[in-house]
Design an enzyme around this catalytic site. Structure first.
Site, PDB file in Angstrom:
ATOM      1  N   TRP A 120       5.310 -59.385 -11.108  1.00 56.38           N
ATOM      2  CA  TRP A 120       5.551 -60.517 -12.007  1.00 56.38           C
ATOM      3  C   TRP A 120       4.424 -61.527 -11.952  1.00 56.38           C
ATOM      4  CZ3 TRP A 120       8.455 -59.334 -15.750  1.00 56.38           C
ATOM      5  CH2 TRP A 120       9.467 -58.381 -15.558  1.00 56.38           C
ATOM      6  N   LYS A 155      19.579 -63.769 -13.763  1.00 55.96           N
ATOM      7  CA  LYS A 155      19.829 -63.379 -12.369  1.00 55.96           C
ATOM      8  C   LYS A 155      20.834 -64.358 -11.734  1.00 55.96           C
ATOM      9  CE  LYS A 155      15.358 -61.455 -12.932  1.00 55.96           C
ATOM     10  NZ  LYS A 155      15.560 -60.058 -12.842  1.00 55.96           N
ATOM     11  N   ASP A 160       7.467 -69.527 -10.889  1.00 56.48           N
ATOM     12  CA  ASP A 160       8.415 -68.630 -11.553  1.00 56.48           C
ATOM     13  C   ASP A 160       9.524 -68.359 -10.543  1.00 56.48           C
ATOM     14  OD1 ASP A 160       9.911 -66.611 -12.645  1.00 56.48           O
ATOM     15  OD2 ASP A 160       8.234 -65.243 -12.990  1.00 56.48           O
TER      16      ASP A 160
END
Lengths: 360, 360
Positions: B102, B195, B171
């Protein structure tokens, strides 16, 4: 539990059958032990839901093979930037038809990325008519022609698709799926979901294949139609639950309504009833040229606007919700999207007649 | 109706209590006669829902007054462009810490808008440790330092917030709300919802006020943090249902779990149990340095990968869903987000011991 009649301009009413099915499936989709919201977007179950939604949409709208269907996020307002970014990689200008507030916003954002040209405008007629074909004048270097098929605030709608020698781009947020359409006339159709498709947070883009590769280099990856198309709208995690609900709406249109021709007949009947109630009672008025009136959003005024508050209060008490006009224009507005049943219009017309008799 | 244990990496499990409440409210929210999905985002009812969600989040995370909370769309992948676009209006470079897939994606998109500098990388240690403070070397003209607090695929997590003389951008998609946090250490925190927050299709951005006005001129209006902040995240129609569900999750965290300190204790216990099961049985392995292991995503391998398929088949039959590792790395992965109950981990550990005994 009582469901009331909801005339909201968006987020708007959803079919009760869709909500019931979603409710039943919520904590445990088809015995799988989890909600659709909790599934990996790459799971077989979710991919099947997503593909079925696209198949049903393609069948409903008769979308040709050479068009991609994209399930995106960000609403029509994001498309206002995505269209010039994705079509602006070649030299030329962006052409816009201006018929109201949404078209104006599309133009304003388009101008930030491309030289823009107003190809036609309804400003001269006070936004009461859409331009005729002969009034649309493209610039010589037009890359595309953008228009808004239905203006939700003004209550103005195109009842014919304009001819265009350059790709036609349409913001169809508020009247997509309300009637049959020849998709092959368009380069790009886009629509925020929260009127005729599903819940807010999903945006549909229908794009002809040859327009996928004309993006300006600075286009954010997540705004790039080609990237979205090549990844089946799953470059990153899509709004899965909204996609699933849209699928339930497509299924409802197909199997309970019987398709877009049937939907169009019902929508025509609903709008006719309401416009007749307005036109036959001096207490109510709608300023739009009858040939250009929206079948989806019907703005109207009371003869005495000091009664507006009472009208809203009493209509709400009668179970008729969200009839206030847009905050920028006031008055009343009844949105008659696909999911608003004809019985809702009948109830509204009865209420209006009663109110005018008592208070007019 | 049976709810099974769902270890999906995202979209992930939601608290059962949240789904029950959403289910009950679905066709008729609190007797109003319509669903939350069908409400105008500008209605009093929805604005109250939205504001309550923000208040609860601010209280849970202790978000200081000089930070805005934005409810956006497009996921973390859209933030990969929004961060350099919104912070790139001044001359300078973007600094990134690379600890996995990511972070690499964030860097790749950042490079499209700004000169980029890798301030630290875990590549040298095979992505098994996050960089120490001394390994982070900023460029002289750094505009910001970006890192990924938890790598969902690698299973690598920062357990301390790096120091940074320039605004720290994180992030936090996969570990936000999993433990208490000092928000004042950050310039921007962003997180996709799917999530620990709610359903896919909502993105949370927490941004310090002074960072709202540094955007590059080409930033799309819908990607501009200032525009979003000035319009209370309602420049256009927000993803209302996802926002409402996020509010239910915040309420659950506050009132059923008892806040982030309690949540952290539970999360620590869940992860400890699973790592212990892996470390004490030679049949299972996890490659990450124990000090840097993720409490949210636990990848593990079987001693014999020919048994992977059987493990997945049997675990699913035992009601333990979505244990396959990411398609790019294979093996197994159990995601232990907030909504995964401790009983799920207990059941998984029991299954793993049994499987290893029978097949190992």
């Amino acid at each position: 539990m009582t469901r009331l009649y909801n005339f909201c301009a968006g987020p708007a009413a959803l079919p009760e059958a869709v909500l019931r099915r979603a409710q039943q499936d919520l904590p445990d989709w088809q015995g799988r032990g989890l909600s659709v919201m909790e599934m990996s977007h790459r799971s077989d179950d979710f991919v099947a839901i997503a593909e079925q939604a696209e198949r049903d949409l393609r069948q409903l709208m008769g979308i040709p093979e050479n068009y991609k269907v994209l399930f995106m996020q960000g609403g029509a307002s994001s498309q206002f930037a995505m269209v010039p970014l994705n079509l602006g990689g070649r030299t030329g200008s962006a052409n816009y038809v201006y018929t109201g507030i949404w078209g104006k916003k599309a133009l304003a954002e388009g101008q930030r990325y491309l030289p823009a040209h107003i190809a036609a405008s309804s400003e001269g007629n006070g936004l009461t008519r859409v331009p005729s074909q002969s009034e649309i004048q493209l610039s010589d270097d037009a890359l595309y022609l953008h228009y808004t098929s239905n203006e939700t605030i003004g209550g103005l709608q195109f009842h014919a698709v304009p001819q265009s020698p350059v790709p036609l781009v349409c913001d169809m947020s508020s009247d997509i799926l309300s009637a049959p359409l020849d998709v092959s006339r368009f380069g790009i159709i886009y629509a925020g979901a929260q009127k005729n498709i599903g819940p807010a947070g999903l945006t549909l883009v229908i794009i002809r294949d040859d327009l996928l590769d004309q993006a300006k280099p600075e286009t954010p990856t997540m705004m790039n139609y080609r990237v979205c198309a090549d990844n089946q709208s799953m470059y990153n995690t899509p709004p899965t639950f909204a996609w699933y609900l849209a699928g339930l709406v497509f299924d409802w249109l197909k199997n309970e309504i019987g398709g877009l021709e049937q939907m169009a007949i019902i929508n025509q009947r609903k709008a006719s009833k309401l416009y007749r109630a307005i036109d036959t009672n001096a207490f109510y008025s709608n300023p739009i040229d009858p040939e250009h009136r929206s079948l989806m959003n019907v703005p109207f005024r009371l003869a005495d606007d000091r009664l507006d508050k009472d009208f809203l209060k009493e209509s709400e008490a009668a179970g008729l919700l969200n009839l206030a006009g847009h905050r920028s224009v006031g008055g009343m507005r009844a949105s008659l999207y696909n999911a608003v049943p004809e019985a809702a219009v009948d109830a509204l017309v009865d209420f209006m007649q009663d109110f005018a008799t008592r208070r007019g």
